[in-house]
Design a protein around this motif. Structure first.
Motif, PDB file in Angstrom:
ATOM      1  N   ASP A 141      12.120  14.540  30.008  1.00  0.00           N
ATOM      2  CA  ASP A 141      12.006  15.984  29.991  1.00  0.00           C
ATOM      3  C   ASP A 141      10.723  16.388  29.282  1.00  0.00           C
ATOM      4  OD1 ASP A 141      14.415  16.276  31.290  1.00  0.00           O
ATOM      5  OD2 ASP A 141      15.548  16.491  29.440  1.00  0.00           O
ATOM      6  N   PHE A 142      10.185  17.549  29.688  1.00  0.00           N
ATOM      7  CA  PHE A 142       8.919  18.034  29.164  1.00  0.00           C
ATOM      8  C   PHE A 142       9.030  19.491  28.758  1.00  0.00           C
ATOM      9  CE2 PHE A 142       8.086  14.818  32.395  1.00  0.00           C
ATOM     10  CZ  PHE A 142       7.387  13.891  31.642  1.00  0.00           C
ATOM     11  N   VAL A 143       8.195  19.881  27.821  1.00  0.00           N
ATOM     12  CA  VAL A 143       8.086  21.272  27.386  1.00  0.00           C
ATOM     13  C   VAL A 143       6.615  21.653  27.443  1.00  0.00           C
ATOM     14  CG1 VAL A 143       8.335  22.851  25.429  1.00  0.00           C
ATOM     15  CG2 VAL A 143      10.088  21.148  25.868  1.00  0.00           C
ATOM     16  N   SER A 187       6.341  15.713  25.386  1.00  0.00           N
ATOM     17  CA  SER A 187       7.500  14.893  25.732  1.00  0.00           C
ATOM     18  C   SER A 187       8.641  15.291  24.805  1.00  0.00           C
ATOM     19  CB  SER A 187       7.183  13.411  25.548  1.00  0.00           C
ATOM     20  OG  SER A 187       8.368  12.652  25.601  1.00  0.00           O
ATOM     21  N   VAL A 188       9.757  15.704  25.378  1.00  0.00           N
ATOM     22  CA  VAL A 188      10.911  16.085  24.568  1.00  0.00           C
ATOM     23  C   VAL A 188      11.497  14.853  23.880  1.00  0.00           C
ATOM     24  CG1 VAL A 188      13.253  17.018  24.643  1.00  0.00           C
ATOM     25  CG2 VAL A 188      11.446  18.090  25.990  1.00  0.00           C
ATOM     26  N   CYS A 189      11.579  13.751  24.579  1.00  0.00           N
ATOM     27  CA  CYS A 189      12.189  12.532  24.028  1.00  0.00           C
ATOM     28  C   CYS A 189      11.376  11.939  22.881  1.00  0.00           C
ATOM     29  CB  CYS A 189      12.364  11.481  25.118  1.00  0.00           C
ATOM     30  SG  CYS A 189      13.468  11.986  26.424  1.00  0.00           S
ATOM     31  N   THR A 213      -1.080  19.347  36.630  1.00  0.00           N
ATOM     32  CA  THR A 213      -0.238  18.843  35.539  1.00  0.00           C
ATOM     33  C   THR A 213      -0.600  17.418  35.152  1.00  0.00           C
ATOM     34  OG1 THR A 213       1.586  20.254  36.294  1.00  0.00           O
ATOM     35  CG2 THR A 213       2.136  18.489  34.767  1.00  0.00           C
ATOM     36  N   ALA A 257       6.450  21.217  39.794  1.00  0.00           N
ATOM     37  CA  ALA A 257       5.921  20.649  38.542  1.00  0.00           C
ATOM     38  C   ALA A 257       4.546  19.999  38.689  1.00  0.00           C
ATOM     39  CB  ALA A 257       6.903  19.682  37.905  1.00  0.00           C
TER      40      ALA A 257
END
Length: 87
Positions: free
Chosen positions: A1-3, A16-18, A59, A42
């Protein structure tokens, strides 16, 4: 997952959320970034800054693909068009 975030320093950043690390910066912009959006697929990112400039970015590479005079911008549902609002 990304923000995706925008900030006062004129950069938008992909995180990177992780892992919590910054994967890519989009900028430098000349003003505070007040709006950021992913395209529905995306593949692209839109940034809008307080100086009335919207920029389109790839991206994956961070390459700037376009620049528009706009107060706001959004992607069409199919990711093929950018819609802008000025004034």
């Amino acid at each position: 997952d990304f923000v995706l975030t925008g900030s006062d320093d004129g950069f938008a950043k992909l995180w990177s959320v992780c892992r919590g690390d910054c994967l890519r910066s989009f900028g430098s912009l000349d003003a505070r970034v007040e709006s950021v959006r992913f395209s529905p697929d995306a593949a692209s990112v839109l940034t809008v800054s307080t100086d009335g400039v919207a920029k389109l970015w790839k991206t994956e590479s961070g390459e700037q693909l376009g620049l528009f005079e706009a107060q706001d911008a959004a992607f069409s549902p199919d990711s093929l068009s950018v819609l802008t609002r000025s004034g």
